[in-house]
Design a protein around this motif. Sequence first.
Motif, short mmCIF file in Angstrom:
data_model
loop_
_atom_site.label_atom_id
_atom_site.label_comp_id
_atom_site.label_asym_id
_atom_site.label_seq_id
_atom_site.Cartn_x
_atom_site.Cartn_y
_atom_site.Cartn_z
N ASN A 165 0.76 -1.64 -0.04
CA ASN A 165 -0.12 -0.39 -0.18
C ASN A 165 1.34 1.00 -0.23
O ASN A 165 0.95 3.13 0.59
CB ASN A 165 -0.94 -0.06 1.31
N ASP A 166 2.29 1.41 -0.09
CA ASP A 166 3.28 2.45 -0.83
C ASP A 166 3.39 2.61 -1.39
O ASP A 166 4.27 2.00 -2.22
CB ASP A 166 3.75 2.29 0.64
N GLU A 168 6.57 3.79 -2.86
CA GLU A 168 8.00 3.54 -2.50
C GLU A 168 7.92 1.58 -3.34
O GLU A 168 8.46 1.02 -3.72
CB GLU A 168 8.93 3.36 -1.91
N ASP A 254 -3.02 5.34 -5.83
CA ASP A 254 -2.33 5.58 -4.67
C ASP A 254 -1.83 7.80 -5.01
O ASP A 254 -2.58 8.01 -4.19
CB ASP A 254 -0.62 5.52 -4.28
#
Length: 319
Positions: A165-166, A168, A254
Amino acid sequence: MLSAYLPAENGLAPLGAERDLGEALWIDLCGPDAEETARVESFGIGVPTLEDMEEIEISNRLHREGDCQVMTVMLPGRDAEDRQFSAPVTFLLTPDRLVTVRHHTPRPFATFATRAERSSAGSGTPVRIFLGLVEEIIARQADLLEAAGRVLDRVASDVYGEEMNDVEGLRLALRDIGQQGELTAKVRLALFTMERMLSTFMVWNGTMKHRDPQIATLAKAQMRDINALEVHLDFLNSRVALATDATLGMINLDENAVVRTLSVVAALFLPPTLIASIYGMNFANMPELDEPFAYYIALGAMVASAAGTWIWFKAKGWL
């Protein structure tokens, strides 16, 4: 570096320093110097330089010079910094010996001598050593494709999983996908050039002096292996494309979520900003300025307008 091998009970054994180089059935030249090149050329074999190997057009990489078959292919290997790249490898096949010329380190050239006895072609003649080495190279390309498939499995599990969920992490996944795409491109080039080499070798096989009836059968089997790997390669390329699209889609989602949050925050402050702008005009006739509680009323109106905006967004499902 010059390495020479002769047949032994367990496949191929290094030629001892006390033995004559002419006894070797396979001579491997890796970045040869002038002395090593001269030793091989004393057998009447022209050793190409790296510049010659790189400048050869694809249409001219397969030709004959008398009894010597000159075949150049592109193979993936490692450089001094352990990075994967493709470079040319030339096979010089004569009735008496096989000479390979390379300037990088494809893994099959380091492993074949110790595993030659497992080859279906055997290692009793130069042409069988050639086909055994080709078999080892094909097996290495299969290993690379399997490794790429495992990386894509891991990346797909991470990208499609709930724990990713990031942004990066998604960017790292996109980098891994790109690396596997580059690897499959190098393997495709290797399979393409090897397929052309084997098809040309099969045409030449009828005029060779060995007259080994199994050679054509072995070469056809290797051609089938290459065709099977090309089908698998197409499947992996479709997975690379799908994984790339999915990862970019997740990154866009995102980033859209961040932009939506910023847009909502900006919208919440629009009504308070409007109220503050009105009472910051400094007109002479603004009766509200004379009221003792005007400041607190203005602050309350700002808070109420922001809260009303937030409630409205919540009711619309935008938050």
